[in-house]
Enzyme design. Structure first.
Site, PDB file in Angstrom:
ATOM      1  N   LYS A 189       1.173  -1.115   0.058  1.00  0.00           N
ATOM      2  CA  LYS A 189       0.266  -0.382   0.054  1.00  0.00           C
ATOM      3  C   LYS A 189       0.783   0.926   0.124  1.00  0.00           C
ATOM      4  O   LYS A 189       1.914   1.710   0.186  1.00  0.00           O
ATOM      5  CB  LYS A 189      -0.919  -0.039   1.369  1.00  0.00           C
ATOM      6  N   ARG A 202       1.602 -10.512   7.537  1.00  0.00           N
ATOM      7  CA  ARG A 202       1.230  -9.536   6.474  1.00  0.00           C
ATOM      8  C   ARG A 202       2.538  -8.283   6.958  1.00  0.00           C
ATOM      9  O   ARG A 202       2.058  -7.338   7.300  1.00  0.00           O
ATOM     10  CB  ARG A 202      -0.056  -8.521   6.728  1.00  0.00           C
ATOM     11  N   ASP A 257      11.249  23.332  -2.200  1.00  0.00           N
ATOM     12  CA  ASP A 257      12.414  22.496  -3.300  1.00  0.00           C
ATOM     13  C   ASP A 257      13.643  22.569  -2.992  1.00  0.00           C
ATOM     14  O   ASP A 257      14.810  21.371  -3.401  1.00  0.00           O
ATOM     15  CB  ASP A 257      12.686  23.850  -4.754  1.00  0.00           C
ATOM     16  N   HIS A 261      -5.319  -6.673  13.505  1.00  0.00           N
ATOM     17  CA  HIS A 261      -5.014  -6.012  13.017  1.00  0.00           C
ATOM     18  C   HIS A 261      -3.853  -5.570  14.433  1.00  0.00           C
ATOM     19  O   HIS A 261      -4.408  -4.917  15.700  1.00  0.00           O
ATOM     20  CB  HIS A 261      -4.869  -4.939  12.377  1.00  0.00           C
ATOM     21  N   TYR A 280      14.548  30.772   4.991  1.00  0.00           N
ATOM     22  CA  TYR A 280      13.895  31.673   5.312  1.00  0.00           C
ATOM     23  C   TYR A 280      13.455  31.713   7.143  1.00  0.00           C
ATOM     24  O   TYR A 280      13.357  30.873   7.697  1.00  0.00           O
ATOM     25  CB  TYR A 280      12.392  31.163   5.219  1.00  0.00           C
ATOM     26  N   CYS A 329      12.734  24.119   3.103  1.00  0.00           N
ATOM     27  CA  CYS A 329      12.397  25.193   2.018  1.00  0.00           C
ATOM     28  C   CYS A 329      11.487  24.060   0.411  1.00  0.00           C
ATOM     29  O   CYS A 329      11.662  22.400   0.630  1.00  0.00           O
ATOM     30  CB  CYS A 329      12.940  25.547   1.051  1.00  0.00           C
ATOM     31  N   ARG A 348      -9.438   0.777  14.621  1.00  0.00           N
ATOM     32  CA  ARG A 348      -9.857   0.747  13.545  1.00  0.00           C
ATOM     33  C   ARG A 348     -11.032   0.145  12.779  1.00  0.00           C
ATOM     34  O   ARG A 348     -11.823  -0.222  12.729  1.00  0.00           O
ATOM     35  CB  ARG A 348      -8.761   0.925  13.399  1.00  0.00           C
TER      36      ARG A 348
HETATM   37  C1  LIG Z   1       0.081  -1.323   6.685  1.00  0.00           C
HETATM   38  C2  LIG Z   1      -0.464  -2.544   7.151  1.00  0.00           C
HETATM   39  C3  LIG Z   1       0.552  -3.458   7.164  1.00  0.00           C
HETATM   40  C4  LIG Z   1       2.245  -3.474   7.528  1.00  0.00           C
HETATM   41  O1  LIG Z   1       2.118  -3.210   8.749  1.00  0.00           O
HETATM   42  P1  LIG Z   1       3.555  -2.933   8.627  1.00  0.00           P
HETATM   43  O2  LIG Z   1       3.858  -2.811  10.015  1.00  0.00           O
HETATM   44  O3  LIG Z   1       4.208  -2.066   7.856  1.00  0.00           O
HETATM   45  O4  LIG Z   1       4.389  -4.804   8.827  1.00  0.00           O
HETATM   46  C5  LIG Z   1      -0.394  -4.912   8.084  1.00  0.00           C
HETATM   47  N1  LIG Z   1      -1.630  -4.711   8.323  1.00  0.00           N
HETATM   48  C6  LIG Z   1      -2.649  -3.791   8.062  1.00  0.00           C
HETATM   49  C7  LIG Z   1      -4.041  -4.201   8.181  1.00  0.00           C
HETATM   50  C8  LIG Z   1      -2.039  -2.785   7.298  1.00  0.00           C
HETATM   51  O5  LIG Z   1      -2.714  -1.275   7.490  1.00  0.00           O
END
Ligand SMILES: *Cc1c(COP(=O)(O)O)cnc(C)c1O
Length: 375
Positions: free
Chosen positions: A33, A219, A310, A163, A261, A308, A131
């Site tokens: 992602k 994952r 750039d 998660h 700046y 800045c 979440r």
């Molecule tokens: C981003 C994400 C992961 C990966 O998490 P890491 O901490 O980068 O390994 C796994 N599962 C879900 C649902 C995520 O949103």
């Protein structure tokens, strides 16, 4: 000739996945992602598959469809969907879609009808992150709806998943608690006749530190790109991204000269300033003003004054730095240059944010290595 570039080591991505793969009996879903955490979604996905990943994970339906448009045929899970999306496109593209509410499950059933085929679903249990996913209280009604839709051939429940909150702090009490809630959720699913082939909860941190959380599929995201999810340990991973630029200009200035700046940096002595053509439009956080590190002229230095849009300015004292010299903001950490971790420490964020920010389009991404490269 390049002015600024982000180099991605595809072989490092492959090797990181192979390392994760070697540490588990579960299958590996490489999470790609956020444009592969800034590394480029498609090349990263191909390199991860070359390293032994058998699944790909993304947040949005669009990301999943893009993987399919590029011809990637591995199983793909997408997990973040607001109501009203054209989910039938995901079903037609053979994407696995997460459902964490009865409402979304209903949309998936509708999508399956429109697509004229069975939707592949992963039911998400919220074990404490608050979440996505159904709370344990709402879990039975989601299971009931899923069991009915499965009996009618509208969906196939491929996975049940969750998660972690705090797996990046091994030993944190939430980890055991979430694992217990997950095990309960799986037992409740069994009672509804749902025994999915894939049960999964482990992110990178749990993949690396909690074998008991691997279940059937892990994952990892950040670890795929060679960055550690746990402070102070690298696990043998190799960072895949290097961000660097060539100095545009150097000049001598007097002591007491304000720089960039707001003049938040003032030269302590007569000195040489070097202008580096990377700024916040390219991913350099503005919070790195006066604290962001880089390697230039063989030495670690710190950004002088504000970042800045750039460009940034570096005070190189009397060192013989010249226009055209390479300034490395961060890289693999083996040539004296800072790492994404050093940047994260300097501005009080996480390495994830540092690399993901460098996904802008202005700076070209250049790929090194051959892993997953289509001949
Ligand atoms: C981003 C994400 C992961 C990966 O998490 P890491 O901490 O980068 O390994 C796994 N599962 C879900 C649902 C995520 O949103």
């Amino acid at each position: 000739m390049w002015q600024a570039e982000v180099r991605i080591d595809l072989d490092a991505i492959r090797d990181n996945v192979a390392l994760l793969r070697a540490g588990t009996t579960a299958e590996v879903m490489a999470v790609v992602k956020g444009d592969g955490y800034g590394h480029g979604m498609l090349p990263s996905a191909r390199a991860a598959l070359a390293g032994g990943a058998t699944w790909l994970g993304v947040a949005t339906l669009e990301e999943g469809l893009e993987l399919r448009r590029a011809g990637l045929s591995a199983p793909v899970l997408t997990w973040l969907h607001s109501p009203g999306l054209p989910l039938e496109r995901g079903v037609e593209a053979d994407l696995d879609i997460s459902a964490g509410s009865v409402g979304l499950l209903g949309e998936l059933v509708g999508a399956a009808h429109r697509a004229g085929r069975t939707a592949r679903v992963h039911l998400k249990l919220d074990t404490g992150l608050s979440r996505g996913g159904a709370t344990p209280a709402d879990w039975p009604s989601l299971l009931e709806a899923a069991a009915k839709a499965q009996a009618e051939g509208e969906i196939d429940v491929i996975g049940v998943w969750s998660h972690f909150v705090y797996a990046d702090e091994p030993g944190h009490a939430t980890i055991d608690h979430q694992l217990a809630v997950f095990a309960d959720g799986l037992a409740v699913a069994e009672r509804f006749g749902i025994s999915p082939r894939y049960r999964h909860i482990a992110n990178s941190a749990a993949t690396l530190t909690r074998p008991d959380a691997h279940y059937d599929l892990v994952r990892p995201g950040i670890a795929v790109y060679g960055l550690s999810p746990v402070a102070g340990t690298t696990f043998g991973l190799r960072p895949a991204m290097t961000a660097r630029a060539r100095v545009s200009l150097t000049k001598r200035v007097a002591a007491g000269q304000g720089v960039s700046y707001g003049h938040t940096y003032v030269t302590p002595t007569e000195t040489t300033l070097a202008l580096v053509p990377l700024g916040y439009a390219d991913g350099v956080p503005r919070h790195a003003s006066n604290v962001g590190p880089l390697l230039l002229g063989g030495k670690r230095r710190t950004i002088a004054g504000r970042v800045c849009m750039d460009q940034i300015v570096i005070d190189v004292a009397d060192d013989p730095v010249a226009a055209g010299d390479i300034a490395t903001l961060f890289g693999a950490g083996d040539d004296g240059a800072p790492t994404a971790d050093d940047w994260a420490d300097a501005i009080d964020t996480i390495n994830y944010e540092i690399v993901t920010r460098f996904g802008s389009t202005r700076v070209p991404r250049v790929y090194d290595g051959t892993a997953g490269v289509v001949p």
